[in-house]
Write an enzyme that holds these catalytic residues in place. Structure first.
Site, PDB file in Angstrom:
ATOM      1  N   LYS A 100      11.656 -10.825   9.066  1.00 54.07           N
ATOM      2  CA  LYS A 100      11.767 -12.389   9.442  1.00 54.07           C
ATOM      3  C   LYS A 100      10.994 -12.666   9.895  1.00 54.07           C
ATOM      4  O   LYS A 100      10.817 -14.150  10.209  1.00 54.07           O
ATOM      5  CB  LYS A 100      13.759 -12.190  10.180  1.00 54.07           C
ATOM      6  CG  LYS A 100      14.470 -11.697   8.660  1.00 54.07           C
ATOM      7  CD  LYS A 100      15.381 -12.069   9.334  1.00 54.07           C
ATOM      8  CE  LYS A 100      16.690 -11.112   8.392  1.00 54.07           C
ATOM      9  NZ  LYS A 100      17.952 -11.028   8.795  1.00 54.07           N
ATOM     10  N   GLY A 113       0.662  -1.296   0.442  1.00 51.52           N
ATOM     11  CA  GLY A 113       0.053  -0.110  -0.167  1.00 51.52           C
ATOM     12  C   GLY A 113       0.838   0.972  -0.158  1.00 51.52           C
ATOM     13  O   GLY A 113       0.285   2.391   0.541  1.00 51.52           O
ATOM     14  N   LYS A 114       2.180   1.486  -0.637  1.00 52.02           N
ATOM     15  CA  LYS A 114       2.865   2.455  -0.642  1.00 52.02           C
ATOM     16  C   LYS A 114       2.200   3.342  -1.602  1.00 52.02           C
ATOM     17  O   LYS A 114       1.858   5.023  -1.157  1.00 52.02           O
ATOM     18  CB  LYS A 114       4.385   2.190  -1.001  1.00 52.02           C
ATOM     19  CG  LYS A 114       4.880   1.283   0.132  1.00 52.02           C
ATOM     20  CD  LYS A 114       6.626   0.826  -0.179  1.00 52.02           C
ATOM     21  CE  LYS A 114       6.502   0.548  -1.169  1.00 52.02           C
ATOM     22  NZ  LYS A 114       5.667  -0.937  -1.577  1.00 52.02           N
ATOM     23  N   SER A 169      23.443 -12.428   7.558  1.00 52.89           N
ATOM     24  CA  SER A 169      22.693 -12.823   9.083  1.00 52.89           C
ATOM     25  C   SER A 169      22.537 -14.809   8.807  1.00 52.89           C
ATOM     26  O   SER A 169      21.634 -14.729   9.580  1.00 52.89           O
ATOM     27  CB  SER A 169      21.071 -12.331   8.219  1.00 52.89           C
ATOM     28  OG  SER A 169      20.289 -12.389   6.780  1.00 52.89           O
TER      29      SER A 169
END
Length: 803
Positions: free
Chosen positions: A716, A354-355, A673
């Site tokens: 994440k 929804g940007k 990561s």
């Protein structure tokens, strides 16, 4: 033809002719009976003149085809010229020669003779014959009369030429004499002289007409009157004059900056002096139109009612609390202190959250106009700053074009896909955006086309991006970054019920009486038919159901009601595409589950390690980037440093080959990561101890075993939730980011904070006595493990319970 010249296009290579030096001429033609002074500087030409002086003084004067050629060849010289004599030769101090030559007769070059120092040619004279007829005699008299009139009007020719020309009886010589002043043959002399006379007479009439209307001190008035007289003489219509007057009235009425007013008035003056059919007039007219059409001081009134704006935002969008809060803060501050510089927000998140649509809601909430520009694929700096006004097709950049489209100086301006600009030889558009998005500079934004400062400080800029890493650092520094991680299943369910289902019903011609989607059906679509952080694919699947329902309604009864539930969902969408809660069903040795961030949201990242007899070779597969490959090496170094505590031989790595593989090898993977995931799978494979299947982890490991913080924690953890994971290990330094995770997720997942690799192994491996495994010692350098305690505060607004 009045004259018959003995001409041949292709002269023979041999045959009769006189040997004579040749002098190439540029920018001048010497005719017979014409005495001309020449300045000669080329050595080859000087040698030819010296040869003519030393022998018979004859020289052939022929013109070059291109005047700019400094060293002409045989092909560069015309074959017909004038045979002349050198009357006088004078050497000047600078090495050049001044020579006075007299043309005698036309001649044609038969061939060029071999001579290194100058051009030597074999030439033949061209005999010109004329029949003395009555027609020729009449033509001669008419030419004499017309030439006399021409000399009187043209002040550049001395009056003595009238008597000189009148004494010539030979038509050929008469043509050669007059042509020196006109550059044409006798057949065209009369027509061209009359044309020149007509032009000179028009100029005289214009000067006479203007002189009667002007004052001596009014130079500008004189120029305008002269232009009007020219236009009147040409018989132009009054349309151009009316257009000029219309532009002048618009400029007087338009409110704009002082600089812009001066610039456009200057351009209007230039336009008045131009012909309306010229290309430059079109360029100037377009420029004036752009200046007039821009909103310089036209602004819309902001809606400063914070409560009303909050209602609009809540009605249009579910969730997105940070963005809504930032907009309300802006309106609240503005309502107290008046006008402030427009904020520059950057919404970063996966597709479908929804940007872009949020920009329209912000415009509606603030009462501003809305414009949107997509920057995806833009690689030309002129797309932002505009083209320089040097050609007809020049245009302002997308920023100025959108301001004209908005019609307001303070719109909500959405710059979509700001991370997808690229750079090539046409410039760097992201650098051009630095001035646009800098609150300290955009009050004086200078577009190349306008070439005047334009105020963008009151514009509310909103940018969107999928990946923050692809936005240049200087550009990031000018924006306020707001991350939108994605939606939970319950948030997606509420978005579907509030917005998507009704939207697709209406788009497909259905009503609430025709179609009903149960909560179980929507949850089934979310969990088994889509795999995304946003809701774009969810809307597509709902649209697919609506289309199939439309077919049933049209075939059966238009008033029929169809209820789609979790049980009959496969009838409309087919077999489920994804397995919900896809974590490993049972624990395995050498298999660990990591968490990764992608542009589409969070993902579970399985990591496998197998150990084989070998000679210490480390194999890494799965299209891993440099960072992840370094993480694999760091993980192996950590295991070697703790070999004794893990029950391994010190030289174990010399007798085995280790293969680390991250599945889905067709997808490139990289990022800092995955270190602890690789280290856990490596220890499991070497010690033959299985890894818990309901646990996932994220974090980078150092050579000493310390765990470094990571980014994208919310994405994440949402991925772990979608995958059915019950326990998540995260770096202790990421404890501050847990507040961004919805409390509904924290109730279903246990988050454990770890600061050292030893802690990870105690919690991830299936051990009979975890407390005794790798007891903390001087090598471990770690703090005691501590679980994360979820907050006991009431559920957030995003927690929705459906019935």
């Amino acid at each position: 033809m009045l004259f018959r010249n003995d001409k041949r296009d292709n002269p023979p290579a041999g045959g009769p002719g006189i040997r004579v030096p040749l002098l190439p001429l540029r920018d001048i033609i010497v005719f017979p009976h014409m005495v001309v002074p020449l300045f000669v500087g080329r050595q080859k030409s000087i040698k030819a003149l010296e040869e003519a002086m030393n022998k018979q003084k004859y020289i052939l004067l022929a013109a070059q085809r291109e005047a700019k050629t400094n060293d002409p060849s045989e092909e560069d010289i015309y074959r017909v010229g004038t045979l002349g004599t050198v009357v006088q030769l004078l050497r000047l101090p600078d090495g050049t020669v001044k020579v006075l030559v007299e043309g005698k007769k036309r001649a044609r070059v038969l061939r060029f003779l071999d001579e290194a120092e100058y051009f030597l040619v074999a030439a033949e004279e061209i005999d010109e014959q004329c029949d003395k007829t009555t027609e020729v005699e009449a033509l001669v008299r008419s030419v004499n009369s017309t030439f006399e009139n021409y000399v009187k009007l043209n002040k550049k020719i001395p009056p003595e030429m009238i008597m000189s020309v009148a004494s010539i009886d030979d038509p050929a010589r008469l043509a050669d004499t007059i042509v020196a002043h006109l550059g044409i043959r006798l057949e065209k002399v009369l027509g061209h002289m009359r044309s020149e006379i007509e032009i000179l007479e028009v100029e005289k009439r214009i000067r006479t007409r203007v002189k009667k209307q002007m004052e001596k001190t009014q130079k500008e008035y004189y120029l305008n009157e002269q232009m009007r007289a020219i236009q009147k003489e040409l018989g132009e219509k009054d349309e151009f004059k009316n257009e000029i007057q219309e532009l002048e009235d618009k400029i007087k009425q338009k409110k704009m900056s002082v600089e812009a007013k001066e610039k456009v008035e200057k351009e209007l003056k230039k336009l008045k002096m131009m012909s309306p059919m010229s290309a430059e007039a079109t360029v100037v007219r377009n420029y004036i139109d752009w200046i007039i059409s821009l909103p310089w001081h036209e602004y819309t009134d902001d809606k400063l009612d914070v409560n009303e704006a909050e209602k609009v935002l809540e009605a249009d969008h579910y969730g997105l609390e940070k963005v809504k809060q930032r907009i309300l803060e802006y309106l609240a501050v503005q309502s107290l202190v008046g006008q402030i510089k427009g904020p520059i927000l950057c919404l970063v998140g996966p597709p479908g959250v929804g940007k872009t649509s949020l920009g329209k809601s912000i415009a509606r909430a603030t009462g501003r106009k809305f414009v949107r520009v997509s920057l995806g694929g833009v690689r030309d700096e002129a797309e932002i700053r505009g083209h320089r006004r040097t050609y007809i097709g020049a245009l302002p950049g997308k920023v100025i074009q959108s301001m004209k489209k908005a019609g307001s100086g303070n719109p909500v301006f959405l710059l979509d896909e700001v991370d997808k600009m690229s750079t090539d030889f046409r410039g760097d558009p992201s650098s051009a955006l630095l001035e646009v998005l800098d609150p300290e500079q955009n009050a004086t934004f200078n577009d190349h086309y306008l070439d005047v400062d334009y105020d963008l400080s009151k514009v509310m800029f909103i940018t969107t991006a999928n990946a923050l890493e692809r936005i240049p650092r200087p550009l990031q520094d000018r924006m306020e970054i707001i991350r939108i991680a994605g939606y939970t299943d319950m948030e997606k369910l509420n978005i579907a019920k509030r917005y998507l289902v009704n939207k697709q019903r209406e788009a497909n011609g259905l009503t609430h009486e025709n179609l009903e989607l149960s909560d179980n059906a929507l949850l089934g679509i979310i969990r088994h038919y889509t795999k995304e952080a946003g809701v774009r694919n969810l809307e597509r699947e709902i649209a697919a159901i609506c289309r199939k329902v439309v077919v049933e309604v049209v075939k059966k009864d238009r008033s029929a009601k169809i209820v789609v539930t979790g049980k009959n969902l496969a009838k409309y969408l087919g077999a489920p595409r994804f397995r919900y809660a896809k974590a490993e069903g049972e624990q395995h040795v050498g298999v660990a589950t990591g968490l990764a961030w992608t542009e589409l949201g969070g993902e579970l990242l399985g990591t496998e390690v197998t150990v084989m007899p070998g000679k210490g070779k480390l194999i890494i597969t799965g299209r891993l980037g440099d960072v992840m490959q370094e993480s694999a090496h760091a993980a192996l170094s950590y295991v070697r440093s703790r070999a004794e505590e893990l029950g391994l031989d010190r030289d174990f790595y010399q007798r085995v080959d280790i293969h680390i593989h991250v599945p889905e090898g067709a997808i490139p993977k990289d990022g800092p990561s995955a270190g602890i995931t690789m280290a856990t799978a490596l220890v499991s494979a070497l010690t033959k101890i299985a890894v818990r299947h309901d646990l996932a982890m994220t974090g980078e490991v150092t050579l000493r075993g310390r765990i470094l913080p990571i980014g994208g924690l919310k994405e994440k953890v949402l991925a772990a939730h979608r995958g059915g994971i019950k326990h998540v290990l995260i770096p202790a330094e990421n404890e501050k980011d847990i507040k961004d995770i919805p409390s509904t997720i924290l109730r279903t997942i246990d988050i454990h904070l770890v600061s050292h690799m030893d802690e990870v192994l105690r919690q991830a491996l299936v051990l009979e006595n975890p407390a005794e495994f790798l007891k903390p010692g001087p090598v471990a350098d770690q703090a005691p493990p501590r679980p994360f305690v979820p907050p006991t505060a009431p559920a957030a607004e995003t927690d929705v319970v459906t019935h």
